[in-house]
Enzyme design. Structure first.
Site, PDB file in Angstrom:
ATOM      1  N   THR A  72       0.843  -1.184   0.000  1.00 57.86           N
ATOM      2  CA  THR A  72       0.000   0.000   0.000  1.00 57.86           C
ATOM      3  C   THR A  72       0.887   1.245   0.000  1.00 57.86           C
ATOM      4  OG1 THR A  72      -0.103   0.123   2.418  1.00 57.86           O
ATOM      5  CG2 THR A  72      -1.756  -1.244   1.304  1.00 57.86           C
ATOM      6  N   GLU A 127      -5.569  -4.223  -1.589  1.00 62.29           N
ATOM      7  CA  GLU A 127      -5.977  -5.471  -0.940  1.00 62.29           C
ATOM      8  C   GLU A 127      -6.985  -6.281  -1.753  1.00 62.29           C
ATOM      9  OE1 GLU A 127      -4.916  -2.482   2.354  1.00 62.29           O
ATOM     10  OE2 GLU A 127      -5.915  -2.460   0.396  1.00 62.29           O
ATOM     11  N   LYS A 129     -17.691  15.700  10.367  1.00 65.70           N
ATOM     12  CA  LYS A 129     -18.844  15.557  11.254  1.00 65.70           C
ATOM     13  C   LYS A 129     -19.171  16.908  11.870  1.00 65.70           C
ATOM     14  CE  LYS A 129     -20.920  12.251  14.390  1.00 65.70           C
ATOM     15  NZ  LYS A 129     -20.717  11.003  15.194  1.00 65.70           N
ATOM     16  N   TRP A 184     -22.985  13.907   9.316  1.00 62.94           N
ATOM     17  CA  TRP A 184     -21.848  13.705   8.413  1.00 62.94           C
ATOM     18  C   TRP A 184     -21.988  14.542   7.148  1.00 62.94           C
ATOM     19  CZ3 TRP A 184     -17.963  11.604  10.688  1.00 62.94           C
ATOM     20  CH2 TRP A 184     -18.128  10.586  11.632  1.00 62.94           C
TER      21      TRP A 184
END
Length: 550
Positions: free
Chosen positions: A192, A336, A447, A452
């Protein structure tokens, strides 16, 4: 109690799914199909899948003469070129592991990756040798460096362990009987980009790689076949170029490997000269291509589709691409997940949707490839309805999803739930047709007052402004609301839209309480090694920013 009878097994042959079978198949069935590549100097190299198979065999023999054994890690530091393509197949074909390394990572990350993988050899493009020379003294297991060049092009080096690729191939045989082994044998290793800590390794198997290639072809809904000329602009050092160097030889699509020159002008020139019909890359590259066409009045004569992934695309980008008669195709996945997990093509748009609604449906990341399963969960781990409205964290499992990280127990323990599903860290919705739409990364959500705000939706809306070249929304602490959005923009060349202008443009496009509390101008967006906007760097840069509403 009666017991269930033993299952009746089918009477079929069983052959291992091995990467070597892909190049053998391509040489047999698509042996005449061209593979074209451009190097850093702009020189073109041309051969066919049949030619490539012979050189891959020579390379496999050469690797054995170096002492490469099954399970050894062989690293690459290279751009998209024919020699890198050959390494994909020769290394894994003999049972070793092809470890593609991203040269754009920071020095400390590179050292960590090489040492963690315990690579024995590095195969590097000549342009990247200064980078190799800089870090090699800190690499514990490297025995030799092979430069991907002709003998006459070898860079100067005092090291006896620097070898020439073409000399290494020498007079090696151009045929090979590939060894057969368990299809679960490790084939490729990708790390990654390390945006949330140290880079973590995803170790792909032969089985997962072949299945991913086959699923990817199906996921393109007959848009990748033997009539295509495909250009993977996504780097071969990044998640195996999204699997296209495996999918294209199976489908019989010609390949054009663009090398390191990925600016809009260079991409357009190569697309036109090589009659490219399909290409894949991250949105930042397509923004560059569209801007080049806007400035020059150029057109895309042969291109019929662009695959975009790695980051969310904006409606403005989709409309710009499709104004040239080119289909926009969204994809999504992670290191992944091999990496493609979903695709969203025009055929994915639900019947009955027209105009703006149909265009906005293309912003979705799409439906899963065969073999990939989704689950949405809330903060409490409970399932979230698939109604296209309720959002939750996206969890995955499937044949092309990692079961754990390479040699990293702590990261593995944190990445999976109790049932073994992989936690992506992405927040999204799934509609009744199984179509995923991401609303944010969990760490990038804003937030405000307990509610959100999607940074992705806010950014996409801002990118619709003609004076905005790039946009990113980040959370800034607020004494009343907890957090409020700061919109960071890069203006188009020659433009300087004011805060009032931007907010006026957004007020009819997002909810009133989503409107940014401030707008900041910067010259260029900080990018990660994989071309995504680095929100981490932006948060660091603006950590002391005072909102006018605070």
């Amino acid at each position: 109690m009666p017991t269930d009878p033993d299952p009746v097994l089918g009477l079929m042959m069983e052959r291992p799914l091995l990467i070597s079978s892909i190049i053998d198949y391509a040489a047999c069935v698509h042996g005449h199909v061209p593979v074209v590549s451009r190097d850093a100097q702009g020189r073109m190299h041309r051969y066919t899948y049949g030619d490539a198979a012979k050189r891959i065999a020579r390379l496999a023999h050469a690797l054995k003469t170096l002492g490469v054994r099954p399970g050894d890690r062989v690293a690459t530091l290279a751009w998209n070129g024919h020699r890198h393509f050959e390494l994909y197949y020769a290394v894994s074909g003999i049972g070793a592991i092809c470890h593609t390394v991203n040269p754009r990572l920071f020095r400390d990350q590179l050292v960590h990756i090489f040492n963690h993988a315990e690579d024995r050899f590095i195969f590097a493009d000549p342009e990247l040798m200064p980078l190799v020379e800089d870090i090699v003294r800190d690499l514990r297991t490297i025995e030799a460096i092979v430069v991907l060049a002709e003998a006459a092009e070898m860079p100067e080096s005092d090291r006896k362990s620097v070898l020439c690729y073409e000399t290494l191939l020498g007079r090696q045989p151009d045929a090979i009987d590939w060894p057969e082994f368990d299809e679960k044998t490790a084939a490729a290793l990708c790390y990654t980009s390390g945006t949330t800590g140290k880079p973590k390794g995803a170790l792909y198997s032969h089985r997962s790689t072949v299945l991913h290639a086959l699923s990817s072809i199906i996921g393109h809904d007959n848009r990748l076949d033997s009539t295509d000329v495909f250009m993977p602009v996504v780097p071969m050092f990044h998640v195996c170029a999204w699997g296209y160097p495996y999918a294209c030889p199976i489908a019989g699509a010609a390949m054009v490997l663009p090398g390191p020159r990925l600016d809009g002008a260079s991409l357009h020139e190569l697309m036109e000269e090589e009659r490219v019909t399909l290409a894949a890359g991250v949105p930042t590259l397509w923004y560059g291509l569209m801007e080049h066409l806007r400035q020059t009045g150029g057109s895309l004569t042969h291109l019929r589709g662009l695959v975009s992934g790695g980051a969310a695309a904006s409606l403005a980008l989709i409309e710009a691409i499709e104004s040239h008669g080119v289909e926009f195709m969204h994809g999504w996945g992670l290191t992944e997940t091999s990496p493609v997990a979903t695709t969203n093509l025009s055929s994915t748009v639900q019947s009955g949707l027209e105009g703006d609604a149909a265009q906005r449906y293309k912003l979705r990341q799409g439906r899963p490839l065969h073999g990939v399963e989704f689950r949405l969960v809330g903060d409490d781990g409970a399932p979230v309805p698939r109604d296209g409205t309720a959002s939750g964290e996206v969890l995955l499992r499937g044949n092309t999803v990692i079961a754990e990280y390479y040699r990293d127990e702590a990261a593995s323990a944190a990445a999976f739930d109790a049932d073994g599903w992989f936690r992506t860290g992405d927040i999204g919705t799934i509609d009744e047709y199984g179509c995923l739409q991401l609303t944010d990364r969990a760490k990038d959500l804003i937030k405000s007052g307990g509610e959100w705000i999607s940074s992705i939706d806010l950014e996409n809306a801002a990118l619709g402004h003609s004076g905005v070249a790039a946009a990113a929304a980040i959370a800034i602490p607020h004494p009343k609301w907890g957090e409020r959005p700061l919109l960071v923009i890069v203006p188009q060349e020659g433009e300087s839209p004011s805060k009032e202008d931007i907010l006026g443009f957004l007020k009819d496009r997002v909810a009133q309480w989503w409107l940014p509390d401030d707008v900041a101008h910067i010259d260029a967006m900080p990018l990660t090694a994989t071309g995504k906007v680095s929100k981490r760097q932006l948060r660091e840069r603006f950590r002391d920013h005072k909102l006018p509403t605070a």
